[in-house]
Each structure stands twice: as structure tokens, then as C-alpha cells.
Design a protein around this motif. Sequence first.
Motif, short mmCIF file in Angstrom:
data_model
loop_
_atom_site.label_atom_id
_atom_site.label_comp_id
_atom_site.label_asym_id
_atom_site.label_seq_id
_atom_site.Cartn_x
_atom_site.Cartn_y
_atom_site.Cartn_z
N MET A 1 41.19 75.43 36.39
CA MET A 1 42.11 74.96 35.41
C MET A 1 43.54 75.57 35.93
O MET A 1 43.74 76.52 36.29
CB MET A 1 41.90 76.02 34.07
N GLN A 2 44.74 74.57 35.60
CA GLN A 2 45.83 74.78 35.74
C GLN A 2 46.53 75.77 34.99
O GLN A 2 46.16 76.19 33.94
CB GLN A 2 46.69 73.34 35.86
N LEU A 3 47.84 76.31 35.61
CA LEU A 3 48.49 77.45 34.88
C LEU A 3 48.78 76.95 33.42
O LEU A 3 48.76 77.80 32.59
CB LEU A 3 49.76 77.79 35.71
N LEU A 52 36.21 70.60 28.10
CA LEU A 52 37.54 70.29 28.91
C LEU A 52 37.28 69.62 30.23
O LEU A 52 37.90 68.53 30.62
CB LEU A 52 38.36 71.44 28.73
N PRO A 53 36.50 70.21 31.22
CA PRO A 53 36.22 69.46 32.38
C PRO A 53 35.84 68.14 32.31
O PRO A 53 36.27 67.05 33.13
CB PRO A 53 35.46 70.77 33.36
N ALA A 57 37.73 64.56 33.55
CA ALA A 57 37.15 63.94 34.36
C ALA A 57 36.97 62.29 33.66
O ALA A 57 37.39 61.39 34.57
CB ALA A 57 35.66 64.22 34.78
N ASP A 58 36.62 62.11 32.38
CA ASP A 58 36.50 60.82 31.77
C ASP A 58 37.91 60.27 31.46
O ASP A 58 37.96 58.99 31.87
CB ASP A 58 35.78 60.84 30.40
N THR A 59 38.71 61.10 31.18
CA THR A 59 40.25 60.50 31.00
C THR A 59 40.65 59.77 32.33
O THR A 59 41.50 59.01 32.52
CB THR A 59 41.32 61.63 30.47
#
Length: 251
Positions: A1-3, A52-53, A57-59
Motif C-alpha cells: 500500500m502506498q503512503l 482494495l488489492p 488489480a481489476d482497475t
Amino acid sequence: MQLKESIDFLLLGLVLLFVIAAAWYIFRKRKKWAMLITAVLITGYMGYYFYLPTLKADTHAAKYEQIMEYLDSNYPNRQFTVRPERYEPGYYVGTFDINDKLTPDFGVTLHVEDDGNVVQTSYWEDGGFPSQQDLWKKLAFSYHEEYSLDSKRVEITKQDEWIVGELTVFALLIDGNPSIAVYEYSQAGYSWNDLQESKNGDFVSAEAGGRVFIFFDEAYTGNTAEVQLQNGETIVVDAAEHRGELFIADQ
């Protein structure tokens, strides 16, 4: 996850805590309602966190299809490398590093927005630290003020070189035009100091390190050439002996 996503989740968690606290205050006499609201909010929060992951990935996969359609439509005669095809940590969803397969060491970063619009966010170079003899290859990228997929591709070939210490001078043909590129090079880094291109396609000159460098094209038909220096003086050079190579003289 990004900051940024971590911060967003933290802020969302703080909002949920506030809502839960408010629910327990409002329904302090009906604890079952407060417990139900708390369970629903925490379940939704945790469910979104773990989903969320998959959502990313789908987006990203959908936007990958969009970027491929964009490239096929706008650049039908070119082949590209596009990465990442699948979402990877460290990348933003819908953001892709793209390079023409003919120029693997530099390219652009494109982002597919939610409305399907494609925008360039940056351009990049990834050739590593070059050897002193290969500095001229960097010109294919740095020749452009701001590289994009629409930038004209330049054809650059090296004809001769002169290397003494940190000073490096190349005789080049840029799209068939005689040119001289001057670099300073050390193990700590390098700098592109000068690029001179022939105005009439026959010969070109540059000055560096107390020397004058002249490059005559093979097609130059004259036997001599007059070259005006930066100090206003003029020198006459025997071109017949130096076609296709660097002529070097002390100033």
C-alpha cells in the motif's frame, strides 16, 4: 500500500472511530443498536481494506486495455513496451511506463484518467551509467527539450571520437547532418557541454579545452575550409585529408 493510501485509510479509520463514539453516545440506552452499527462499520472498513488489492488489480487491468487501444489508435506503425501489464506495488493504478521498442533506454509515463483521457505525466531515461565511449548514445534522448511519443526520432551515428582525460568529443551524423558533441566525464558523473550541428551540411566546428575541433562530412567536396573561431580569428584547414574524421588543432 502506498503512503497516500495508508494516510487515507488512517483518516478514514479516525472518522469511523468518531462515528462509532457518536453512535454509542446517541444509543447509550440501546446498546444493541450501538453494537450493530459498530459491527457494520468495522466489517465494512475491514472488507474494503482486504478488497482494495483486488479492486486496484481489476482497475489497472481495465486501464491497461485502454492504454493499448490508445497506442494502437495514435501510433499504428510503432511497437511499444508497456509496463506494468498487471498492477504491481510501487506503481499507481492506471500509470504506465512506455517506450518505443527501438529506444528501450528512454520513454514516457502515461496515466489513464477515470474518464479515459490519457495524459503524459513525465518522461524518463533508464540506460544506467554509460561508459565514456558511449556518451553520444544519450543524445537520442537529450536531443529533445521534453521527450514525448510524438517527438521526432533522430538517427545518430558516431564517426569519430577524441578522448583525453575528462574531455570527450564526438564527431556524429545526426539525421545525416555533421555534428560535434562535447562532454565532460568522470566516475562521479558527466555533463553534456556543447552540441554543434552543421548549418550547410558539409562541416562543423566546436571549441573546448583550448582546442578547436572540426568534422568534415565524407561528401564535402572542397579541398580546404575556412573556419572562424570564437575569438574572431580564421583558420584554413586542409579538408581533403580529414573527410569523415575529426580535425584537431590547438588554439
